[in-house]
Structures are given as C-alpha cells and as structure tokens.
Motif scaffolding. Structure first.
Motif, short mmCIF file in Angstrom:
data_model
loop_
_atom_site.label_atom_id
_atom_site.label_comp_id
_atom_site.label_asym_id
_atom_site.label_seq_id
_atom_site.Cartn_x
_atom_site.Cartn_y
_atom_site.Cartn_z
N ALA A 1 -6.50 3.86 1.17
CA ALA A 1 -4.96 3.29 1.14
C ALA A 1 -4.64 3.37 2.77
O ALA A 1 -4.13 2.45 3.40
N ALA A 8 0.17 12.05 -5.04
CA ALA A 8 -1.25 13.13 -4.55
C ALA A 8 -2.11 12.78 -3.56
O ALA A 8 -2.61 13.80 -3.01
N ALA A 9 -2.21 11.51 -3.27
CA ALA A 9 -3.32 11.01 -2.08
C ALA A 9 -2.49 11.07 -1.06
O ALA A 9 -3.20 10.63 0.10
N LEU A 10 -1.44 11.30 -0.67
CA LEU A 10 -0.59 11.50 0.62
C LEU A 10 -1.29 12.58 1.51
O LEU A 10 -1.62 13.51 0.87
N THR A 18 0.58 -1.42 0.06
CA THR A 18 -0.01 0.18 -0.10
C THR A 18 0.75 1.29 0.13
O THR A 18 0.64 2.19 -0.73
N GLN A 41 -9.09 8.34 -2.43
CA GLN A 41 -8.04 7.26 -2.71
C GLN A 41 -7.14 7.25 -1.60
O GLN A 41 -6.72 6.07 -0.93
N GLY A 42 -6.59 8.38 -1.08
CA GLY A 42 -5.69 8.41 0.20
C GLY A 42 -6.22 7.48 1.34
O GLY A 42 -5.79 6.83 1.86
N ASP A 100 -8.20 12.24 -4.78
CA ASP A 100 -6.88 12.16 -4.11
C ASP A 100 -7.32 11.74 -2.80
O ASP A 100 -6.86 10.85 -2.04
N VAL A 104 0.26 3.69 -3.17
CA VAL A 104 -0.74 4.88 -3.15
C VAL A 104 -0.11 6.03 -4.00
O VAL A 104 1.27 6.14 -3.97
N ALA A 105 -1.22 6.86 -4.80
CA ALA A 105 -0.49 7.89 -5.52
C ALA A 105 0.07 9.02 -4.76
O ALA A 105 -0.28 9.29 -3.45
#
Lengths: 599, 599
Positions: free
Chosen positions: B564, A597-599, A590, B560-561, B557, A594-595
């Motif tokens: 994850a 940008a999604a952090l 994971t 999705q984040g 984003d 995960v992208a």
C-alpha cells in the motif's frame, strides 16, 4: 525590550485598497458616509507608526519572556503593557465597531488593513487586544440591551479583555459535543466545566476579562441545538457597571507551545466551587450559531495574520539579502556578490513577494465582500457579495495558513545558518504561525466545508458566478500583451478546476465519498491559486496601465515589481493546479483501503 | 529526565537491509568476512534497546534545559552524561571504523542503521557523539602515523570529542575564503582566527576536544588551494599521549536557535593570545579536499537524520491517531470515531509512512553504494558504486531534509492543537530539523552540484547507467499485476526527467545559464522521486512475493502495508514530477530579470 524587526511598508496595502479594490466605493454606503479616503490614509499612516514604534518592540519579549503562570495568575511582558496603553490612548481596539459603544465605525476593509500592521508588529499582543472587542461585538449583536449597556463600551476601549471558550479536553473539532453545564439560577445561570486552549483566558493587561462560554443547559437536547452561549465575567459586573466579587473562574495553567509564547493559552475551570455566575446571550440553543459568526471572523483573521507575517518576513529577508555578500555568480565566477543577486535567492524572494501580495489580494477582496454583504442596499449585489464571502472564507483561512509556514521555511533558507538562530525574527514567525492551520477549524475542515457545502451553495450558483467572472475577465483581456503568457494558463487552470468540480458531483453520485476528504485539501489549493491569479492579474493590468501612463521613481519601481510579481505567481504557483489535478484524478483510495493493522 | 517518546520500531530497517538490499553480500567483502547476518541483527537489536532506554530520555532535556554557556564553559544536561557513559561502555562511538584504533569494523550500512535508532532517540546527543569519531576518521585517513597514534583511539572510544571548524563570520557557503591564519612554528603551527556555527565546539562530556580547523598558512595562494587542515586540541596532548596545558582556544558564546538546543553551536576564538598550537594534517593546501570528504559524509548523514526523525514522528502520530476520538465518518454521521479512521488523517499518515520508507530506501541504498565503492574488488562494480554514491548524495541530502520539515508539519496537523504544544515531541522534531536544509551545503548547493556537476560525470554515463537500470526494471516487470498502475507512472516520470536533462544541456548551449539555478531545486526533487519510486517498487515486488508465498500475523500486516505504501507514494508523490516539469519548462526568468529596486 527586544529588538525591533518591523521593516515592512504599506505600499501594496494602499495599492490594493485604493487602486485595485476601490475603497472609495464604500463611502457611498450609509455607515461610512462620514469618512473620506484621506481619513483612511491618515488612520493607516498612524497605525503603521504605532505598529513600528510601540508594538514591534514587544515582539521578541513575547517569545523570550513569554507569558508566565503563577498560582492562577498570568503575567505578560512589560512591553505588552506599554503597547496596551498606547492602544487605549489612540482608541485602536474597536476600529470597525459601530460608534454606539465607542467603536470607530470604519469599514471592515480599512480596519483590517490597520490590523495587518499591528499583527506584523506582534501578533501575540494582537491576540489579547482582539478578543475584548471581538466578544463585545458578539454581545452587541446577540445580547440583550442590558448586556450591551453593561459590557460593550468597556470591551471596545480596552478596559476589559475577553476570551472565547469553546474547546474542551475531548472536544476539539466536535464543538457540539460540549460537556460544560449551565444550570438556571434565577435571572442568571451557573456554569460548571473545563475549557482548554483558551487564548487570552487570563492575563494582567485589564482589570476584568469577559469570557464567552459555550455550555449546555441542563435538560437541553443533545447535539448542536442544545448548546447555548453565556457571558461569564472573571469579576462579576454589578448592575451599575461597577466591579463586584471575583467570579468562580480559575485559570489552572497555560500551555507550553512551539510558538506564540506571548499569547496565554489557558486551561480554565468554571464553577470549581459551584459559584460561577453567567448571563445567557440571546436565545437558549443558539450558542453554536452565534459562536460560528465569531469563528467565521476568526477564519478571515487567519488569512490576515498570514499576510501580515508574510509582509514582514519578506521585508526582513530582502534587507538581509541586499547586504549579505556570499558566493560568486552561477557558473561565472568573479567577485563575490550580494546574495540578492543569486538566481536561487531571487526565486525564494519572489516566492515570498508573490505569495504575500497574492494572499493579500484574496484576503482584502473577501473583506470587501463582507463590507458589501453587510451594508449594501442593492439586494442583488448584497446577495452576491455574501455568497463570495462564504465561498472564499475557507480559501482565505486554509490556503494562506498553509503557505505562511512554507514562507517561513523559505525565509529561513535565504538567511542560511543565521535563519536558524534567534538573532533574526523569521524562525519566530515560522513557529508562531504553525497554529494557523489548526485553530478555528483545521485546514481539512475548511476544505471539507468548501467541497461539501460551499460549492453547492445556491445549487452551485455561487461558484458558477465566480467562475463566469474569471472567464469574462480572461475574455476581456485576450488581446493583452503584457500578460499574454499568463492569461492562457489562468484559462486552462480554471477549466481544470471546473472539471474537478464536476468530478466531485460524480463522486457523490457514485458513492465514492471517501475521495472527497482524500482530495479536498488539494482542491482547495487549486481553487485558491485560480482565485489569486485572477485577482493578481487584475492588479497587473492596473500596474501596466500606470506604467504606460508614465511614472517615475519609487512608483515606477512598485508597478514594475507588481507586473513581475503577477507574472511570477502565474508561472510558478498557478501551474501547480495541473500537477495536483492529475493526482486528484488518480482517484487513489489506498490510504483508506489499507488495513489499520498494516499502518 | 524528560518524557520518553521513543515509539518507532525496526521492522522496515531490517526489511531494507536483509530483504531489499541483501546486506549479506557485504560479508563477501574482505573487511567484513568476520561477521554474520546474525551479528548484524544482534547489534541492531542492542542499538534499539539503548536508543529506547538510555538515549531517548535525554530528548526533551536537550530542548528544555538545553546547553548553557557560562564564562567559556558549556554545560550539557545530566541525562546526556548518562547516555555518554552507556555509549562508552558499549563501544558505540566508532561502529564503522577499522579495528586498528578500536573501531568495530562494521559495514557502513549496518553502522548507519544503528545510528538511525540513536538519532530518533536524541539527535542533539548524536551531534556530540558523532564528531569525535568523525574527526578521528579524518586523522586516520589523512594524518601522519604520529597523529593517528596520538589521537584516534581516544576519539573512537569517546574519551575525547571533536568539532569541525569551517565557517567564519563572513564565510558560509564560500569555504575557500577562510581568513583564519596559520603560522609555522617549528614542528607545529600557530592558529589565529574566529570560527562560528561550530557544532560541539565546547562541552562537558569529554576531558578534551580535538578540533579540526581549516586555515590559510601565511603566504599561501588565495582560493581553495591555499587552505590547509589542522588538528587543534582544546588541551594540548603531549607526545606520550598525556594531557598537557590548555591550548589557546576560547569558546566565547553559543547560538540561541530555533531547535537542536541540546547541541552546542559555538563561536570559537583560536589564538586570542597568540598561543594556539596546531598540527598540520596531511599536505598543506589540501585542507578543503580533506574536509569535503567529511562534508560528503555529513551530507549523507543529513538524509539519515531525516529518516530517523520521520520514523519516530510517524510512530508517535500513529499512536495518537489510534487513540484520539474525534468527529464522525465523513458525510455519514453516526458515532464518533478514532481519528485514524478519518480519510484526511489517513492521507497524512500515509504521507509520513511512505516518505519515511521512501527516504530510507534512498539513503540505505546509497550507503550500500559507499560500502561497495570502498571495498569492492571488482573494479567495474566499484566504479559504478562510486558513481551512484556521488550521483545520489545530493538527493539524499536535499530531498530528505526538505521533506522532513513537511513531515513535521503533517505530524503536528494530525495532532491538532496538541501538536502545537510541547506535550508531544513532533514540534521539537520540526524545529530541530530545520537546520538540515541549510548545513553541510544548502539544498540549493546540492541541486547545483547535481545539475552542474553530477549529471555530467563520465560524460553523462553515471546518470545514463542509472536511468537504464530503472528502464530495465520497468521492462522486467511490465506484466506485473500488483503495480500495473504504478509502473507506467514511473516510466513516464523517468522519460520526463530525461527530457529535463536534455533541456539542461540546451540551456548550457544557448547560454540560458540562469535557468539552471532557477530550476535546479525542482529538478532535484523530480529525480529524487523517480529514484525513490524505483527503489520502493523493488521493495513492493518483494513484499508481493512474500504475500503470495503465504505469510500470517505481523508479517502479513507489514507486507500488505508495504504494498500500500509503495502504491501510495507512486500515486501521490511521484506524479508531482509532471507538475514541476511543466513549471520548469516555462523557462521563467522573471525572478532574475526584475530590477532589484522593484523587489
């Protein structure tokens, strides 16, 4: 001078040296034939005294007064200067160096045991004291005869200090990317560049500081092979050994840090005026290879530093717990009791005790391997010792440095609100130690080194020989009654560990490379716990034999404490292997999938 | 003014309030009928702005300048005074208090969400700002009408500060052992005694400080029932509300601490000259019962403080990781990359993200329960909410405060050597937070409260109702595809937890009482992870639904984040339950059985 918090003793140190690891075996090695075990005892006793009486009073000064910077100069507290004089008078700087240039010629194992006391007393002072002889040893090993004669003696007797100049503003873990330049200038080189995070890069304890600087000679290839090592004295040393003109080295500031405030962490500018002269050490292009010998020593030292902090944290916390009255017995009421009687406090005390002794077992065993790897005449034993040293070094560095921060946390917790104050030393140890997991290769780098390189040494033989040794130990003691609960846990933990090693082979094969850096820190902790449990059980067997042989008084207390400590570690730390292994085996990607940008 | 490190956002806060917990349900409760969800949004937006622009610049000043003590007076940094004025102008002191004395009357959940921003910005300032209204609320709840009229309004608008005076030199966790005396003196009492570790006990932010002091009325019975609560103004307040003579209260020093240096931790002497006047609050002998209402609030606040620190640590570390270039891809080589691309850094970032969001889910859910417990008209729902609030409070306090110190450690590690310096805020958050595991009842006390008391509430019904709710959730989603790996882990973890609860019953039965304090901290962590995984999976289901409904840009984003993050927590934190359970089930008594002399 600050308060003296030196409360630790040397009982376990001597047990490990004499009863567990058999330090007397070193007397058979050529360089150590002149010593006796009594000599070692005497040296360690003296080191304890100096640590307690002359070094420890500078512990708080290092933090409260700290080092101060003013127009290029760094000042250390007065108590550091006293400690330095005592170190010089007793020739404590170069215990393990050969006598050629004034070293004491002690086995590394014994020298480092003495260092443990000094580091407990005040590690900030130790940073200054260690780098001169450390650099001298590099020059002795890799420099020309001329350089040795010029520098080593004065670096071994504390006349000159040293610093190790590796890191640059954009170069932390990428040591091969150095931008500092070296330009040939006749017999010498001229250096130009900026180095940061330079421990002991400037101070007022010695008349000169001999920097070892990593730089790239103009026109050298990019990458690791273009990097060379240079000696850059703060004040130029004339060919007759006298001090010459100041060199073009400027300290432009020191870091303000979370801890270790008594250790000056400097920014150094070399060659601001194009006049920084340097000697090349050894061959051009071998700078990183040389430096990594020092880095390996520093990684071992991080383990020792953690043990030293742990020992004095434990001693201080135990003393407090024995005096402080608070609360009544759990679910029983009655009179208030000293907190050492509370189960939860006992749990934290045993965490501290078993981790300190466990880490010491690992660190000292590895130092013994280093002594054997260097001086053994039996080629097979030598090779085996070298392999074990390399296999264990990342465990020593990373496991111990991660644990010591947790031990600081537990120590503070035992003291309650007082633990959060500067009246007690635990908070300072906790702040001071936070750098240990970072410097000399981050703990992740250690784990990647372990999984990516060390497990595969000799086609996996080095790891296998160790695993077989643990297996044989378990088998040899399968009828043991005292540790009948612990040995099966060790067996299962080792099997789990070997299973993880096989999984790593599979990840490489299946191209699941990301799983390695995602899990290697957990694997390193697992392997460390197996290694430590094995060593502690060796100690436990010895202690049990002594108890059965009949001992009384403090010795009986010590051996009973040892048996309990070994049991506690095996029941409370070793089983963490199973929980971690389960998480590793989830093969969770994971974090990397995960992208961003999604952090 | 110091550097501004406020980098966090409010996206997850609003998600939890509006999408997960359904804050709009609170609008149906009588006290909140005048609000709309848009009002809440507006208030939170404004709180964010003030936190970022007016409070955050004081963060470093609190640590570097700190509070200074001189002849009885405590001075705070200038930037604290600016922040105080802004807080007064915007009436931010008493968001959740009823409007009778100037409170904003907001639901607790919304008020605490606003507080999260302020605490991220500078918690030392928050310590001063929180205690005035906190004490005012105690007076409003338990004091006479006369006391309310005299004090509440000025404590709710920031005119007067407050402090909570419980701890004494030999009385930390034994709150009922107070030695401070109260002697009747007509309508009033005279107080004599020393209180230590008094947060905000003295400062220069307000013209007066209204202390709440726990003391024993002469002749009162020993133990908890002899303890009463008093209002002791620093400057006496006349019956017409004007300020009178200084009272006999002296600040004789402040603690020098590991962190939270911007918060004054005072030693207060009451009645040095026998002239310290006080009002009794409520009934004599009920002081501890009253005080523990405030302590419960403080325990919840510790969870919020941890979330607030975590959010800004994560934001700062992420920003650094996105910029810092170091190293090449693991085992691949090539160009150097930003560290956010490294698997190990990702692992630590996901640790920070999933813990922050997981702790927030737990803390906010529990605040919602508090709102419902106070204001629900449905008696069954009210009782259930009250039970859940009490069950979860020790998890909120202890799990979050232990995690935030580990998060500081991970944050420092991502930053490498820079993390150890004061150039970045992570080391300060790490130092500041260390008190969280200690104050307002140590984390062990939380775990003993959980296992010894909370699990048995209502004959175990409160725990059982929660466990049934988790079980029903798992069953309801057994066909879910997105979390098909996570739901079975939650199921097994819950079963493991219930097994441990049964074991505790057995320990009580078999008289193995010591096993409870030896294992309760581990149990608390297990239960917290199950509770958090459940709440996060609720969030994950919502996020997945949103994604399936079609969203784009930053919303996509975020969701999705979120998915994850939930997966990461369930795969990397939740399975720790199994490892800990195995250790608990060893029923190891070594720590308490070993002789004290053997330690």
């Amino acid at each position: 001078m600050g308060q003296n918090f030196y409360k630790r003793d040397d009982r376990d140190v001597k047990f490990v040296l004499k009863e567990h690891l058999g330090v007397e075996q070193l007397l058979e090695l050529e360089p150590y034939r002149g010593f006796t075990v009594e000599d070692f005892d005497m040296i360690l006793d003296q080191a304890q005294k100096i640590a307690a009486n002359d070094i420890a009073p500078s512990f708080q000064d290092g933090d409260r007064q700290g080092c101060s910077f003013d127009r290029g100069k760094v000042s250390t507290p007065e108590s550091f200067k006293h400690a330095w004089r005592v170190f010089q008078e007793g020739s404590w700087f170069a215990l393990a160096m050969k006598p050629d240039y004034g070293g004491q010629g002690l086995p590394l194992l014994v020298a480092e045991a003495a260092m443990e006391f000094f580091i407990s007393a005040n590690f900030s002072f130790g940073c200054f004291a260690g780098l001169g002889p450390g650099n001298g040893f590099m020059i002795e090993n890799f420099g020309s005869q001329e350089l040795r004669d010029l520098f080593c003696a004065k670096m071994y007797d504390g006349t000159w200090g040293g610093s190790m100049c590796l890191t640059e503003p954009s170069v932390g873990s990428d040591a091969h990317m150095v931008a500092t330049k070296a330009t040939p200038d006749g017999k010498y080189y001229k250096i130009q560049g900026t180095k940061i995070f330079i421990t002991s890069g400037e101070h007022d304890l010695t008349e000169n500081i001999v920097h070892l600087v990593i730089a790239r000679i103009e026109g050298a290839p990019t990458g690791a092979k273009g990097v060379s090592l240079f000696v850059v004295p703060k004040i130029w040393v004339n060919e007759d050994g006298t001090l010459g003109e100041p060199n073009d080295v400027a300290c432009i500031g020191i870091e303000h840090k979370m801890g270790l405030n008594g250790s000056a962490t400097c920014v150094l500018n070399f060659g601001e005026n194009g006049q920084c002269r340097a000697h090349l050490v050894g061959e051009a292009g071998k700078g990183l290879a040389y430096m990594f010998q020092m880095v390996n020593g520093a990684r071992m030292a991080v383990g020792l530093e953690s043990v030293a902090f742990g020992a004095n944290i434990y001693a201080n916390v135990l003393a407090y717990a024995r005096e402080r009255v608070q609360g009544t017995r759990f679910a029983m009421g009655g009179d208030r009791i000293r907190i050492v009687e509370h189960a939860d406090i006992r749990r934290m005390l045993l965490n501290l005790k078993s981790l300190t002794e466990g880490m010491r077992a690992l660190v000292y065993k590895t130092y013994l391997m280093e002594d054997l790897a260097k001086n053994c005449t039996d080629e097979d034993q030598k090779r085996k010792a070298k392999g074990r040293l390399e296999l264990f070094t990342p465990l020593v560095k990373a496991y111990c440095s991660d644990r010591i921060f947790e031990m600081g946390r537990d120590g503070i917790q035992v003291l309650g609100g007082y633990g959060f104050t500067k009246e007690y030393p635990i908070e300072q140890y906790t702040r001071d130690c936070k750098i240990f997991s970072i410097w000399d290769g981050t703990n992740f780098i250690q784990s990647a080194d372990l999984v990516g390189r060390k497990l595969n040494m000799g086609g996996g033989a080095v790891f296998r020989i160790w695993a077989e040794e643990v297996t044989a130990f378990i088998k040899d003691h399968e009828k043991d009654a005292t540790f009948a609960r612990e040995l099966p846990i060790l067996k299962e933990a080792l099997e789990t560990l070997v299973g993880l090693v096989l999984d790593y082979g599979r990840y490489f094969g299946e191209g699941k490379l990301d799983l390695i850096p995602l899990t290697s820190t957990r694997f390193l902790d697992c392997m460390s716990e197996v290694a430590i449990a094995h060593l502690l059980l060796e100690q436990g067997m010895i202690a049990q034999t002594r108890l059965e042989g009949g001992v009384a008084g403090p010795d009986a207390d010590f051996y009973q404490g040892k048996v309990a400590t070994v049991q506690y570690y095996c029941r409370n730390f070793l089983p963490q292997v199973f929980g971690r292994a389960r998480i590793i085996k989830m093969e969770d990607l994971t974090a990397i999938q995960v992208a961003e940008a999604a952090l």
